[in-house]
Motif scaffolding. Structure first.
Motif, PDB file in Angstrom:
ATOM      1  N   SER A  99       0.944  -1.291   0.008  1.00 50.56           N
ATOM      2  CA  SER A  99       0.177   0.103  -0.015  1.00 50.56           C
ATOM      3  C   SER A  99       0.774   1.202  -0.155  1.00 50.56           C
ATOM      4  CB  SER A  99      -0.874  -0.122   1.278  1.00 50.56           C
ATOM      5  OG  SER A  99      -0.252   0.041   2.391  1.00 50.56           O
ATOM      6  N   GLY A 102      -0.696   4.270  -1.477  1.00 46.49           N
ATOM      7  CA  GLY A 102      -1.667   5.042  -0.865  1.00 46.49           C
ATOM      8  C   GLY A 102      -1.192   5.760   0.230  1.00 46.49           C
ATOM      9  N   ARG A 113      -0.245   7.985  -7.268  1.00 46.53           N
ATOM     10  CA  ARG A 113      -0.878   6.803  -7.799  1.00 46.53           C
ATOM     11  C   ARG A 113      -0.660   6.835  -9.578  1.00 46.53           C
ATOM     12  NH1 ARG A 113      -4.855   3.489  -5.599  1.00 46.53           N
ATOM     13  NH2 ARG A 113      -4.970   5.095  -4.255  1.00 46.53           N
ATOM     14  N   ASP A 146       4.256  -0.177  -5.529  1.00 43.15           N
ATOM     15  CA  ASP A 146       4.749  -0.775  -4.211  1.00 43.15           C
ATOM     16  C   ASP A 146       6.134  -0.412  -3.634  1.00 43.15           C
ATOM     17  OD1 ASP A 146       6.024  -2.709  -5.882  1.00 43.15           O
ATOM     18  OD2 ASP A 146       5.074  -4.423  -5.022  1.00 43.15           O
ATOM     19  N   LYS A 177      -5.975  -0.618   5.251  1.00 35.79           N
ATOM     20  CA  LYS A 177      -4.801   0.068   4.636  1.00 35.79           C
ATOM     21  C   LYS A 177      -3.204  -0.727   4.881  1.00 35.79           C
ATOM     22  CE  LYS A 177      -6.702   4.630   5.304  1.00 35.79           C
ATOM     23  NZ  LYS A 177      -6.897   5.741   5.914  1.00 35.79           N
ATOM     24  N   LYS A 181      -1.718  -4.513   4.030  1.00 37.97           N
ATOM     25  CA  LYS A 181      -0.486  -4.322   3.135  1.00 37.97           C
ATOM     26  C   LYS A 181       0.448  -3.578   3.917  1.00 37.97           C
ATOM     27  CE  LYS A 181      -3.300  -5.281  -1.111  1.00 37.97           C
ATOM     28  NZ  LYS A 181      -3.682  -4.781  -2.480  1.00 37.97           N
TER      29      LYS A 181
END
Length: 422
Positions: A99, A102, A113, A146, A177, A181
């Motif tokens: 994540s 994010g 992103r 990632d 969240k 991950k």
């Protein structure tokens, strides 16, 4: 040369070393608290061997100038040929995990992103009140989002790393969240980072790397080999010129730096020229032009807030409530704005007050100021009350005891020469 001569007339009559020191040390030495023991980059001994005049900067012993080469000569060399800077004091890190994208969109207002693979963006870390903790560069290093390469300022090392650690702990504890991950931070301790800048930087680097640079545009990066050593090359920099920032493993830093500086057109360049180059390019220096009481709107960095991050579920970054209220037309207006100034007479320095055109109402203060070697004029950056920030607005700056005319001027002061393609 005419430009150099006109720039020299703006300087006090003192020895070249004293002049360069006066131009830059006041602004660059206070970006971090005083350190009893200064850190050294992997190139420290090389700087000393090259005649580097070492000064404290952000807890490091860094070169201000080299040998008998003055600040103006060094500055102009980067504008016309190529200069090599040691920026190994900067903090290089890897943020990774399922994540990670994010997480970074929670910490910053940028559209992380949507970054392309190996694409980079300037961004800002924001506190809960929307103030800027630090400015940083984020580079995407995996298709899945990632893994990201992050560069932050040395003078903010403790604050940034503590912030990352606390926010990672908070993120990884939350359902949906990081708990599912998780993300992690790896600091690339002792890694080298050098910046090759100037109109001939590409030709110098092309002679050393194993792949063409023509398709590597500004804001993008790639892994390449220099003399068989794998390095990370990002096209960009802090001067407004075309150039590259090259990240190197600790054991290879010295050899790669020596290879990059071997051509006669490359000149080692210190903090003195770095400061004047970045101000001509309209770039901020944290601790002077940015701090935790200033938000991205006031700093003229609204463009860092992606359109998709301004409303709806994506408007979920730390400090969003304050930043978006300031940004929105129906909300609180920003009370001050960062501006560029051309100043008549002696140069305006950090902390000098800015007034209206009649010299009656104090509107703000200068945060950075120098005689511009390229323009032969005194330039400055500062903050004024909102409404006084428009192009062409006439103001006054109190330089010592005198009011000097100034005019609000768009930044960058010198047009950038970034490589965006043939």
């Amino acid at each position: 040369m005419p430009v150099m001569a006109s720039a020299l007339r703006l300087l006090p009559r003192r020895a070249p070393w004293a002049t360069a020191h006066a131009l830059t040390c006041r602004s660059i030495s206070s970006t971090a608290p005083r350190f009893q023991t200064l850190s050294k980059t992997g190139l420290y001994d090389l700087h000393v061997a090259k005649g580097g005049k070492m000064v404290e900067f952000a807890g490091y012993s860094m070169p201000l100038l080299y040998g008998d080469v003055g600040q103006i000569e060094s500055h102009n060399h980067v504008r016309t040929r190529a200069g090599l800077f040691d920026v190994g004091h900067m903090v290089q890190s890897i943020i990774s995990g399922g994540s990670a994208h994010g997480f970074l969109e929670w910490l910053t207002p940028s559209p992380i992103r949507s970054l392309p693979l190996h694409g980079s963006t300037l961004s800002v870390l924001l506190n809960e009140n929307g103030g800027i903790i630090d400015d940083l560069i984020v580079t995407k290093q995996s298709h899945d989002g990632d893994k990201f390469y992050v560069v932050t300022n040395a003078g903010r090392r403790e604050r940034d790393l503590d912030w990352f650690a606390d926010r990672i702990k908070e993120w990884n504890a939350e359902e949906g969240k990081g708990k599912d991950k998780p993300v992690s931070l790896e600091v690339l301790e002792d890694w080298g980072l050098v910046a090759l800048q100037g109109p001939e930087a590409a030709s110098v680097l092309q002679s050393l790397v194993d792949q063409p640079l023509g398709s590597l545009y500004f804001g993008n990066s790639a892994f390449m080999n220099i003399n068989g050593v794998r390095v990370h090359v990002a096209r960009g920099g802090y001067t407004g010129e075309d150039g590259f920032e090259i990240s190197i493993s600790p054991q290879d830093t010295l050899a790669i730096a020596e290879a990059l500086s071997a051509p006669s057109i490359v000149q080692w360049t210190g903090l003195a020229a770095r400061d004047s180059l970045r101000l001509e390019a309209g770039m901020c220096l944290y601790g002077h032009d940015l701090n935790e009481d200033i938000g991205p709107v006031e700093a003229g960095l609204s463009w860092l807030i992606g359109k998709e991050r301004r409303s709806g579920p994506s408007a979920n970054f730390i400090g969003a409530e304050h930043v978006l209220r300031v940004l929105g037309k129906g909300g609180l207006d920003h009370k001050k704005r960062r501006v560029g100034l051309i100043v008549d007479g002696p140069p305006a320095r950090e902390g000098m007050a800015i007034y209206d055109s009649e010299g009656k109402e104090e509107l703000g203060s200068v945060t950075s100021g120098i005689p511009s070697p390229t323009l032969g004029k005194n330039i400055a950056m500062g903050y004024v009350k909102s409404g006084w920030h428009k192009k062409g607005t006439e103001l006054k700056v109190q330089v010592r005891k005198n009011m000097r005319p100034a005019v609000v001027t768009p930044m960058p002061f010198v047009a950038p020469k970034y490589y965006r393609g043939p």
